[in-house]
Design a protein around this motif. Structure first.
Motif, PDB file in Angstrom:
ATOM      1  N   GLN A 156      40.853  37.343  44.663  1.00 56.36           N
ATOM      2  CA  GLN A 156      40.828  35.878  44.659  1.00 56.36           C
ATOM      3  C   GLN A 156      42.055  35.306  45.369  1.00 56.36           C
ATOM      4  OE1 GLN A 156      40.524  35.118  40.464  1.00 56.36           O
ATOM      5  NE2 GLN A 156      38.287  34.958  40.515  1.00 56.36           N
ATOM      6  N   ARG A 196      39.852  41.970  40.838  1.00 56.87           N
ATOM      7  CA  ARG A 196      39.203  40.683  41.099  1.00 56.87           C
ATOM      8  C   ARG A 196      40.240  39.588  41.332  1.00 56.87           C
ATOM      9  NH1 ARG A 196      35.110  37.478  37.047  1.00 56.87           N
ATOM     10  NH2 ARG A 196      34.645  35.801  38.487  1.00 56.87           N
ATOM     11  N   TYR A 197      41.296  39.577  40.513  1.00 60.10           N
ATOM     12  CA  TYR A 197      42.358  38.578  40.655  1.00 60.10           C
ATOM     13  C   TYR A 197      43.074  38.745  41.996  1.00 60.10           C
ATOM     14  CZ  TYR A 197      46.478  35.779  39.452  1.00 60.10           C
ATOM     15  OH  TYR A 197      47.487  34.851  39.446  1.00 60.10           O
ATOM     16  N   ARG A 217      41.643  35.896  49.167  1.00 61.36           N
ATOM     17  CA  ARG A 217      40.658  35.001  49.788  1.00 61.36           C
ATOM     18  C   ARG A 217      41.078  33.538  49.749  1.00 61.36           C
ATOM     19  NH1 ARG A 217      37.432  38.535  46.828  1.00 61.36           N
ATOM     20  NH2 ARG A 217      37.259  37.036  45.138  1.00 61.36           N
ATOM     21  N   GLY A 218      42.143  33.233  49.027  1.00 65.26           N
ATOM     22  CA  GLY A 218      42.610  31.854  48.933  1.00 65.26           C
ATOM     23  C   GLY A 218      41.920  31.057  47.847  1.00 65.26           C
ATOM     24  N   GLU A 219      41.189  31.720  46.974  1.00 66.78           N
ATOM     25  CA  GLU A 219      40.521  31.021  45.875  1.00 66.78           C
ATOM     26  C   GLU A 219      41.507  30.659  44.772  1.00 66.78           C
ATOM     27  OE1 GLU A 219      37.400  33.639  44.646  1.00 66.78           O
ATOM     28  OE2 GLU A 219      36.363  33.497  46.565  1.00 66.78           O
ATOM     29  N   ARG A 220      42.611  31.393  44.679  1.00 66.93           N
ATOM     30  CA  ARG A 220      43.678  31.100  43.712  1.00 66.93           C
ATOM     31  C   ARG A 220      44.948  30.861  44.507  1.00 66.93           C
ATOM     32  NH1 ARG A 220      42.237  32.874  38.095  1.00 66.93           N
ATOM     33  NH2 ARG A 220      44.181  31.794  37.697  1.00 66.93           N
ATOM     34  N   ASN A 221      45.743  29.902  44.061  1.00 64.43           N
ATOM     35  CA  ASN A 221      46.996  29.584  44.735  1.00 64.43           C
ATOM     36  C   ASN A 221      48.152  29.886  43.790  1.00 64.43           C
ATOM     37  OD1 ASN A 221      48.872  28.665  46.509  1.00 64.43           O
ATOM     38  ND2 ASN A 221      48.490  26.495  46.124  1.00 64.43           N
TER      39      ASN A 221
END
Length: 77
Positions: A34, A30-31, A37-41
């Motif tokens: 993320q 999941r990490y 997808r660019g949900e976490r930087n």
């Protein structure tokens, strides 16, 4: 009685690219998703390692190495 499809699904396990990266970096799929997808930087640490591995997957050099290795195994080169 189990169907053949169920037996194959239980015995043949091919990890996806995200699963392989998650296992290499000791984190969750999941990490990895993320980050992809660019949900976490990610800036440092494990996240940056994951990001670099994802970038390597999309590089032409990585692709050429994979195709070259497969062609060698098949005897094309």
């Amino acid at each position: 009685m189990e169907t053949l499809a169920k037996q194959i699904k239980e015995t043949v396990v091919v990890p996806t690219a995200y699963q392989q990266i998650a296992a290499d970096c000791k984190t969750s799929v999941r990490y990895v998703g993320q980050i992809a997808r660019g949900e976490r930087n990610p800036i440092r640490g494990k996240g940056l390692t994951v990001l670099n591995k994802l970038k390597k997957l999309t590089s032409k050099q990585y692709y050429n190495e994979r195709i070259g290795a497969q062609n060698l195994q098949k005897g094309y080169c």
